[in-house]
Scaffold this motif. Structure first.
Motif, PDB file in Angstrom:
ATOM      1  N   ARG A   5       7.494 -56.065  36.884  1.00 26.85           N
ATOM      2  CA  ARG A   5       7.903 -54.670  36.811  1.00 26.85           C
ATOM      3  C   ARG A   5       8.649 -54.462  35.498  1.00 26.85           C
ATOM      4  O   ARG A   5       9.681 -55.074  35.248  1.00 26.85           O
ATOM      5  CB  ARG A   5       8.795 -54.290  37.987  1.00 26.85           C
ATOM      6  CG  ARG A   5       9.086 -52.788  37.991  1.00 26.85           C
ATOM      7  CD  ARG A   5       9.902 -52.338  39.165  1.00 26.85           C
ATOM      8  NE  ARG A   5       9.898 -50.889  39.207  1.00 26.85           N
ATOM      9  CZ  ARG A   5       9.277 -50.172  40.120  1.00 26.85           C
ATOM     10  NH1 ARG A   5       8.613 -50.763  41.079  1.00 26.85           N
ATOM     11  NH2 ARG A   5       9.312 -48.849  40.100  1.00 26.85           N
ATOM     12  N   ASP A  10       9.193 -47.305  34.270  1.00 25.57           N
ATOM     13  CA  ASP A  10      10.032 -46.415  35.073  1.00 25.57           C
ATOM     14  C   ASP A  10      10.659 -45.326  34.206  1.00 25.57           C
ATOM     15  O   ASP A  10      10.721 -44.160  34.608  1.00 25.57           O
ATOM     16  CB  ASP A  10      11.123 -47.222  35.775  1.00 25.57           C
ATOM     17  CG  ASP A  10      10.560 -48.219  36.769  1.00 25.57           C
ATOM     18  OD1 ASP A  10       9.733 -47.813  37.601  1.00 25.57           O
ATOM     19  OD2 ASP A  10      10.926 -49.409  36.700  1.00 25.57           O
ATOM     20  N   ILE A 282      14.732 -47.417  38.926  1.00 29.35           N
ATOM     21  CA  ILE A 282      13.534 -47.851  39.649  1.00 29.35           C
ATOM     22  C   ILE A 282      13.272 -46.955  40.859  1.00 29.35           C
ATOM     23  O   ILE A 282      12.132 -46.549  41.124  1.00 29.35           O
ATOM     24  CB  ILE A 282      13.678 -49.325  40.081  1.00 29.35           C
ATOM     25  CG1 ILE A 282      13.684 -50.236  38.851  1.00 29.35           C
ATOM     26  CG2 ILE A 282      12.552 -49.727  41.034  1.00 29.35           C
ATOM     27  CD1 ILE A 282      14.001 -51.685  39.161  1.00 29.35           C
ATOM     28  N   SER A 286      10.094 -44.163  41.515  1.00 26.41           N
ATOM     29  CA  SER A 286       9.168 -44.197  42.660  1.00 26.41           C
ATOM     30  C   SER A 286       9.039 -42.839  43.344  1.00 26.41           C
ATOM     31  O   SER A 286       8.120 -42.636  44.145  1.00 26.41           O
ATOM     32  CB  SER A 286       9.636 -45.238  43.680  1.00 26.41           C
ATOM     33  OG  SER A 286      10.838 -44.819  44.309  1.00 26.41           O
TER      34      SER A 286
END
Length: 347
Positions: A5, A10, A282, A286
């Motif tokens: 990730r 992000d 993060i 999402s």
């Protein structure tokens, strides 16, 4: 396949959703009259969707879809949730426009529900995504086995498309008629697919100094052309040219995401020092799909009170307010036990 990730993804998502909300606020606040400020804000705001597409290409095209279990995972974890979400929100927003916005037309309601119309302005993107997702495995396999051929198609196609729409813009469709300048739906789909392909090569491009500089020069040239065209057309006439098939949208957008990825070591070095800040970024990232879905509802509601008027400061304040309220709302809804993940595409 991308497993790690990366923080830059992000951050790019958050910047993209900020651009989208900023753009929609600008479209509603600064239309009477349309000024040069309106046009500049529109140009900035349009960068959001290309960023989302390139991120999707980076994450989804670098997979091996010839392996059955990976293909199954894509279908069940990516494609089908997107289809379910699109159908759900098309239905809900069709009812919303009928009952809440008082568009009391049964014919229009049926057209909205059956995908003949978009019930809300932002739904054009959501309704195109299932088509894009269906093509993802095909593009990925083509990239793996026909790399040069596929790359040539999209480079040449995007170049012709950019030149065609640019010529049409400068000549006001006199030399290049509308049906050939690719400003319609098929041209848009082509550019969306090209951005997906471009996104899948981000790691290679960002490592190539020559390509990075070349794209940066292209972004500057496209901006200069934008300024020249702005002087040629009225602000109102210029607004219609600020669409994703124009080179001053997809070229600067492509360069922007390269810059964001190149800054990843600095993001990691600064943000990773604070675990709470990193986790917050993060988590917010999402929720960006959900924010894209719901923000227009909050924007419409706030605009009814006539508190905000045209101008840069009002645009910034309202955009940030809508963004915050949307994030809080989506976050609260996702906390409902057993909440279906496909509604906001949360993992």
């Amino acid at each position: 396949m991308i497993k790690k990730r990366y923080l830059w993804i992000d951050i790019a998502r958050l910047f993209a959703i900020l651009c989208v909300v900023f753009n929609h606020v600008n479209e509603n606040l600064n239309q009477s009259p349309i000024t040069k400020t309106t046009v500049i804000l529109q140009l900035i705001g349009r960068m959001g969707v290309p960023l989302f597409l390139m991120i999707s290409g980076y994450l989804m095209l670098n997979r091996d879809y010839t392996v059955q279990d990976k293909m199954d995972k894509f279908v069940h974890h990516n494609m089908l949730p997107m289809v379910y979400s699109t159908i759900l929100w098309t239905f809900l927003f069709s009812l919303y426009t009928y009952f809440i916005l008082n568009n009391k037309s049964i014919a229009l309601l049926l057209q909205n529900i059956t995908f003949q119309n978009r019930p809300m302005p932002q739904m054009w993107y959501i309704q195109l995504l299932p088509v894009i997702y269906v093509l993802v495995p095909i593009l990925s396999i083509a990239k793996k086995y026909f790399t040069q051929y596929l790359g040539s198609i999209f480079i040449v196609g995007a170049s012709l498309l950019g030149i065609g729409t640019l010529t049409a813009s400068f000549t006001q469709n006199k030399l290049v008629p509308f049906q050939w300048n690719m400003s319609g739906s098929w041209g848009l789909v082509f550019i969306m697919l090209a951005l997906l392909i471009f996104g899948s090569y981000l790691n290679d491009i960002v490592k190539s100094k020559k390509t990075f500089i070349l794209l940066g020069v292209g972004a500057i040239i496209s901006f200069v052309l934008f300024v020249i065209n702005t002087k040629q057309l009225s602000p109102a006439g210029m607004m219609s040219t600020i669409w994703y098939t124009q080179i001053w949208i997809f070229i600067p957008g492509s360069f922007l995401i390269l810059v964001i990825e190149k800054l990843d070591p600095y993001f990691e070095g600064f943000i990773s020092k604070s675990k709470s800040l990193q986790n917050s970024i993060i988590k917010l990232s999402s929720l960006t799909y959900g924010v894209y879905i719901v923000h227009y509802v909050f924007l419409n509601f706030i605009l009814k009170f006539n508190i905000f008027h045209s101008g840069l400061l009002n645009t910034i304040i309202l955009a940030l307010f809508v963004l915050i309220v949307s994030f809080v709302c989506v976050w609260a809804i996702t906390k409902i036990p057993k909440f279906p993940s496909f509604v906001f595409l949360t993992k």
